[in-house]
Write a protein that holds these residues in place. Structure first.
Motif, PDB file in Angstrom:
ATOM      1  N   SER A   1     -34.109 -30.977  17.676  1.00  0.00           N
ATOM      2  CA  SER A   1     -33.835 -29.601  18.107  1.00  0.00           C
ATOM      3  C   SER A   1     -34.161 -28.610  17.011  1.00  0.00           C
TER       4      SER A   1
ATOM      5  N   GLY B   1     -39.842 -29.422  26.113  1.00  0.00           N
ATOM      6  CA  GLY B   1     -39.692 -29.108  24.699  1.00  0.00           C
ATOM      7  C   GLY B   1     -40.974 -28.485  24.179  1.00  0.00           C
TER       8      GLY B   1
ATOM      9  N   ARG C   1     -35.887 -28.121  22.099  1.00  0.00           N
ATOM     10  CA  ARG C   1     -35.537 -29.544  22.012  1.00  0.00           C
ATOM     11  C   ARG C   1     -36.692 -30.393  22.520  1.00  0.00           C
TER      12      ARG C   1
ATOM     13  N   ASP D   1     -28.960 -34.812  18.606  1.00  0.00           N
ATOM     14  CA  ASP D   1     -30.292 -35.264  18.231  1.00  0.00           C
ATOM     15  C   ASP D   1     -30.229 -36.694  17.732  1.00  0.00           C
TER      16      ASP D   1
ATOM     17  N   TYR E   1     -34.855 -37.379  20.126  1.00  0.00           N
ATOM     18  CA  TYR E   1     -34.685 -35.955  20.386  1.00  0.00           C
ATOM     19  C   TYR E   1     -34.522 -35.205  19.079  1.00  0.00           C
TER      20      TYR E   1
END
Length: 190
Positions: free
Chosen positions: A170, A135, A153, A121, A168
């Protein structure tokens, strides 16, 4: 208490508890919600990348609802600012009602960037972790606002959405997966 009278009392208590949970699972009210993390919070959570979060929840207008179908109830514009980054990172989501609020699909940028060598991430300058999934995030009503939680994600990108960097987050990222936001003026979500 007589055993025949205890069971109804226990059942009534369980049903009351379930009713409270169902009431807490209502969809969030349309509007703007925000959280700005202060220095003390960030010092106590050194792994937290996110310094500010906003989400704008809007009901679908009649045209959008007709085009997208009855299972979608709202749209959400999620924005996050991270440490040492100037732009905000965004994701737009079409949201479905769930038993815990709303589940919103994330958006992907139009960029065709090389694949990253890491799947960690964070902010990635010129590469993307994945282009196969949009996501997802959820928005659940709380007495003092909403809880935004990363479900799958999530890729977020800055305007104009046709290139990086890419952020990013998660669901397994303990410091960056759930955010409690409070009602804010709509200008905060622009």
């Amino acid at each position: 208490m007589h055993p025949n009278k205890a069971l109804p009392a226990v059942l009534a208590a369980v049903i009351c508890g379930l009713c409270a949970n169902v009431a807490a699972a209502e969809a969030p009210a349309p509007g703007c919600y925000e959280r700005v993390y202060d220095a003390a919070h960030l010092a106590a959570h050194v792994g937290q990348l996110v310094v500010r979060v906003t989400v704008l929840v809007k009901p679908l207008d009649a045209t959008e609802a007709a085009a997208l179908g009855p299972s979608l109830a709202a749209e959400a514009h999620l924005k996050m600012w991270v440490k040492r980054q100037k732009p905000a990172f965004d994701s737009f989501g079409a949201c479905r009602p769930t038993n815990s609020g709303m589940s919103c699909e994330g958006s992907l940028s139009a960029a065709e960037a090389d694949a990253c060598k890491t799947s960690n991430d964070g902010v990635h300058r010129d590469c993307r972790i994945s282009t196969a999934t949009t996501g997802a995030f959820s928005i659940a009503a709380r007495p003092d606002g909403v809880m935004v939680t990363i479900l799958r994600r999530l890729e977020l990108v800055p305007e104009p959405y046709d290139g990086g960097p890419f952020l990013y987050l998660s669901p397994g990222n303990a410091e960056n997966h759930a955010f409690a936001l409070q009602p804010a003026p709509e200008s905060s979500c622009k």
